[in-house]
Design an enzyme around this catalytic site. Structure first.
Site, short mmCIF file in Angstrom:
data_model
loop_
_atom_site.label_atom_id
_atom_site.label_comp_id
_atom_site.label_asym_id
_atom_site.label_seq_id
_atom_site.Cartn_x
_atom_site.Cartn_y
_atom_site.Cartn_z
N TYR A 141 12.76 40.57 -38.82
CA TYR A 141 13.38 40.05 -40.02
C TYR A 141 14.52 40.93 -40.52
O TYR A 141 14.73 41.09 -41.72
CB TYR A 141 12.32 39.85 -41.12
CG TYR A 141 11.20 38.91 -40.69
CD1 TYR A 141 11.47 37.57 -40.44
CD2 TYR A 141 9.90 39.37 -40.50
CE1 TYR A 141 10.47 36.71 -40.03
CE2 TYR A 141 8.90 38.51 -40.08
CZ TYR A 141 9.19 37.19 -39.85
OH TYR A 141 8.20 36.33 -39.43
N GLU A 172 0.57 32.72 -33.52
CA GLU A 172 2.03 32.72 -33.75
C GLU A 172 2.48 34.05 -34.36
O GLU A 172 3.08 34.06 -35.44
CB GLU A 172 2.41 31.59 -34.73
CG GLU A 172 1.90 30.22 -34.37
CD GLU A 172 1.98 29.25 -35.56
OE1 GLU A 172 2.50 29.61 -36.63
OE2 GLU A 172 1.50 28.11 -35.41
N PRO A 173 2.22 35.18 -33.72
CA PRO A 173 2.63 36.44 -34.33
C PRO A 173 4.14 36.65 -34.22
O PRO A 173 4.76 36.27 -33.23
CB PRO A 173 1.89 37.50 -33.51
CG PRO A 173 1.64 36.85 -32.18
CD PRO A 173 1.57 35.37 -32.41
N GLY A 174 4.71 37.23 -35.24
CA GLY A 174 6.13 37.56 -35.22
C GLY A 174 6.30 39.05 -35.46
O GLY A 174 6.43 39.86 -34.55
N ARG A 175 6.24 39.42 -36.74
CA ARG A 175 6.46 40.81 -37.17
C ARG A 175 5.64 41.82 -36.36
O ARG A 175 6.16 42.86 -35.96
CB ARG A 175 6.08 40.93 -38.64
CG ARG A 175 6.41 42.29 -39.26
CD ARG A 175 5.75 42.44 -40.64
NE ARG A 175 5.80 41.26 -41.46
CZ ARG A 175 6.74 41.01 -42.38
NH1 ARG A 175 7.68 41.88 -42.61
NH2 ARG A 175 6.68 39.89 -43.07
N CYS A 177 29.37 45.13 -52.12
CA CYS A 177 29.66 45.19 -53.55
C CYS A 177 28.60 44.47 -54.37
O CYS A 177 28.85 43.41 -54.95
CB CYS A 177 31.04 44.60 -53.81
SG CYS A 177 32.27 45.51 -52.90
N GLU A 178 27.41 45.01 -54.38
CA GLU A 178 26.28 44.47 -55.14
C GLU A 178 25.37 45.64 -55.47
O GLU A 178 25.08 46.45 -54.58
CB GLU A 178 25.44 43.51 -54.27
CG GLU A 178 26.15 42.32 -53.74
CD GLU A 178 25.67 41.03 -54.35
OE1 GLU A 178 24.82 41.05 -55.26
OE2 GLU A 178 26.17 40.00 -53.91
N GLY A 232 1.19 36.45 -39.04
CA GLY A 232 1.02 37.08 -40.35
C GLY A 232 0.50 38.49 -40.36
O GLY A 232 0.56 39.16 -41.40
N1 LLP Z 1 4.09 31.00 -38.11
C1 LLP Z 1 4.71 30.40 -39.16
C2 LLP Z 1 4.52 28.98 -39.38
C3 LLP Z 1 5.53 31.17 -40.01
O1 LLP Z 1 6.11 30.59 -41.06
C4 LLP Z 1 5.70 32.56 -39.76
C5 LLP Z 1 6.54 33.38 -40.63
C6 LLP Z 1 5.04 33.12 -38.65
C7 LLP Z 1 4.24 32.30 -37.86
C8 LLP Z 1 5.16 34.56 -38.29
O2 LLP Z 1 4.66 35.41 -39.28
P1 LLP Z 1 4.59 36.99 -39.00
O3 LLP Z 1 3.59 37.22 -37.89
O4 LLP Z 1 5.93 37.45 -38.63
O5 LLP Z 1 4.12 37.54 -40.29
N2 LLP Z 1 11.32 37.30 -43.95
C9 LLP Z 1 10.03 37.76 -44.41
C10 LLP Z 1 8.92 37.18 -43.59
C11 LLP Z 1 8.92 35.66 -43.58
C12 LLP Z 1 7.85 35.07 -42.72
C13 LLP Z 1 8.07 33.60 -42.53
N3 LLP Z 1 7.12 32.94 -41.68
C14 LLP Z 1 10.02 39.29 -44.36
O6 LLP Z 1 11.03 39.88 -43.99
O7 LLP Z 1 9.03 39.90 -44.71
#
Ligand code: LLP
Length: 425
Positions: free
Chosen positions: A382, A284-287, A354-355, A247
């Site tokens: 994302y 669980e970092p993603g972004r 086309c939107e 997050g």
């Molecule tokens: N763990 C769980 C259970 C999650 O649902 C998520 C993201 C993460 C970890 C990773 O979160 P992050 O570190 O990336 O914030 N599509 C949206 C973001 C959706 C996030 C969904 N869950 C966007 O483009 O902003």
């Protein structure tokens, strides 16, 4: 000569008038591979991961990269080589981990709607943990495990009811969200989990939302989570690991999230003070690992002056970059070649789909001509993973840059690719 990096993008900088990612001129990549083109900096991903590792220095930590942010195989391969596990949300993502050479024993499986087939697939693969999101899921998981002769390692995702102060679509830790088990129900759910035959309780987790730019929601959620650990262990159920989800936000438009190391030093001080500092931790970092490592190169097709708005029509669209259409998200947009003192009219930057919702940036001052190329910034997370074939547009190609080297990691999809698998009557 040093080249100041673009804000938030440590490995993207102008050298003279030309935009570089690490030691590669971005325009050279566009010429070689065409546009739209995603380009990622490996050094940026490495640096982002290192910030977490610094924050947790001396602790027991397993990073499980939330691969939904960018699940391209080479990106997964990079993180696997760094020792990361993966946070997955589908059987398909598990197959990607395997295809990328990741270690399934470091995989945690999140998500509110796991199917029985996915549960069995993950049990057979031998994943580290199921992050269970409801009482009903717990019962089904126990059944599937028992019937197949497995024991499912489980963690319960707690909904701590804190406001992450982010966009409502990406906030997940409030009572009104579909995610996790309510704080008040948690002990009862752990007692049920401990009593079910096919399960073994191994951890506890939360994930409160995405693009979080303050420490307070994490501090509050951690306090509430540790209260629960105390309660659950007092009831005789040991909690082996504590998973804090992901997050952490990135700088899209002057955002100032804490750095990963600063955030975690602050959180760990709290965790130490409460006596849990020597536990096994997971995140669980993603972004925050990939978002600002990537950009998307597009070509200007047409300039279309209008009475109320000028439009800059580019060859990337909402199918490649869905975040503006979905969340009104801001992505920086910069030219690959700086134009000196040329006049910079204000445009809405839009794609060919086309939107009316197909916009990439609003009210941007850009000194560009048709045929020039632009970079849409903060496009590592994302974007490709949420891309689609809408308007029968093939997915873009992807390149990963490592110093002076550029690796093509995904070929551009052809129209034929997009309808492969379809059948005529
Ligand atoms: N763990 C769980 C259970 C999650 O649902 C998520 C993201 C993460 C970890 C990773 O979160 P992050 O570190 O990336 O914030 N599509 C949206 C973001 C959706 C996030 C969904 N869950 C966007 O483009 O902003």
């Amino acid at each position: 000569m040093t080249h100041p990096a673009l804000p938030g993008h440590p490995h993207i900088a102008y050298r003279g008038d030309a935009l570089f990612i690490e030691d590669v001129r971005v325009d050279d990549l566009a010429q070689a591979h065409g546009t739209p083109l995603f380009v990622y900096s490996q050094a940026s991903m490495q640096a982002a991961l290192a910030a977490y590792q610094r924050g947790f220095a001396g602790r027991k930590l397993q990073v499980c990269y939330a691969m939904k942010a960018n699940s391209s195989l080479a990106v997964l391969q990079f993180f696997a080589r760094q020792g990361c596990g993966f946070d997955i949300v589908s059987g398909g993502e598990l197959e990607r981990v395997v295809a990328a050479g990741g270690d399934v024993r470091k995989v945690i499986f999140s998500g509110v709607g796991k199917t029985r087939a996915e549960m069995l697939q993950a049990l057979q693969a031998g994943i580290l943990c199921f992050n269970v999101e409801s009482e009903a899921e717990l019962e089904v998981l126990s059944e599937v495990a028992t019937a197949s002769g497995h024991t499912a390692p489980v963690s319960i995702r707690v909904n701590p009811n804190v406001d992450p102060k982010t966009h409502p679509y990406i906030s997940t830790g409030l009572k009104g969200n579909k995610f996790g088990v309510a704080h008040e129900r948690t002990l009862a759910v752990y007692q049920r989990a401990a009593a079910l035959p096919g399960l073994q309780v191994v951890g506890i987790d939360f994930h409160i939302g995405s693009q979080i730019t303050e420490a307070t929601p994490y501090l509050d959620a951690t306090d509430r989570l540790l209260d629960l650990v105390q309660e659950i262990e007092a009831a005789g159920i040991p909690i082996h690991h504590i998973d804090f989800g992901g997050g952490l936000g990135i700088n899209y438009n002057g955002d100032t999230p804490p750095t990963a190391d600063a955030l975690w030093m602050q959180l760990l001080a709290k965790i130490d003070a409460r006596g849990y500092g020597d536990r096994q931790f997971m995140i669980e970092p993603g972004r925050s690992l990939v978002g600002n490592a990537g950009l998307c190169v597009a070509e200007v097709l047409y300039l279309k002056p209008g009475e109320e708005k000028n439009f800059c029509i580019i060859d990337a669209a909402m199918n490649d970059l869905p975040r503006p259409a979905m969340y009104q998200a801001f992505h920086g947009i910069v030219p690959l070649q700086q134009a000196g003192d040329a006049a910079a009219p204000v445009y809405d930057v839009v794609g060919p789909v086309c939107e009316s919702g197909d916009w990439i940036g609003r009210d941007r001052a850009l000194a560009v001509q048709p045929g020039d190329r632009l970079a849409v910034l903060s496009a590592g997370a994302y974007c490709m993973s949420m891309s689609s074939n809408y308007n029968t547009r093939g997915r873009a190609a992807e390149v990963l840059v490592d110093g002076p080297r550029a690796h093509l990691i995904r070929e551009r999809e052809t129209a034929q690719d997009t309808f492969q698998g379809e059948r005529l009557l």
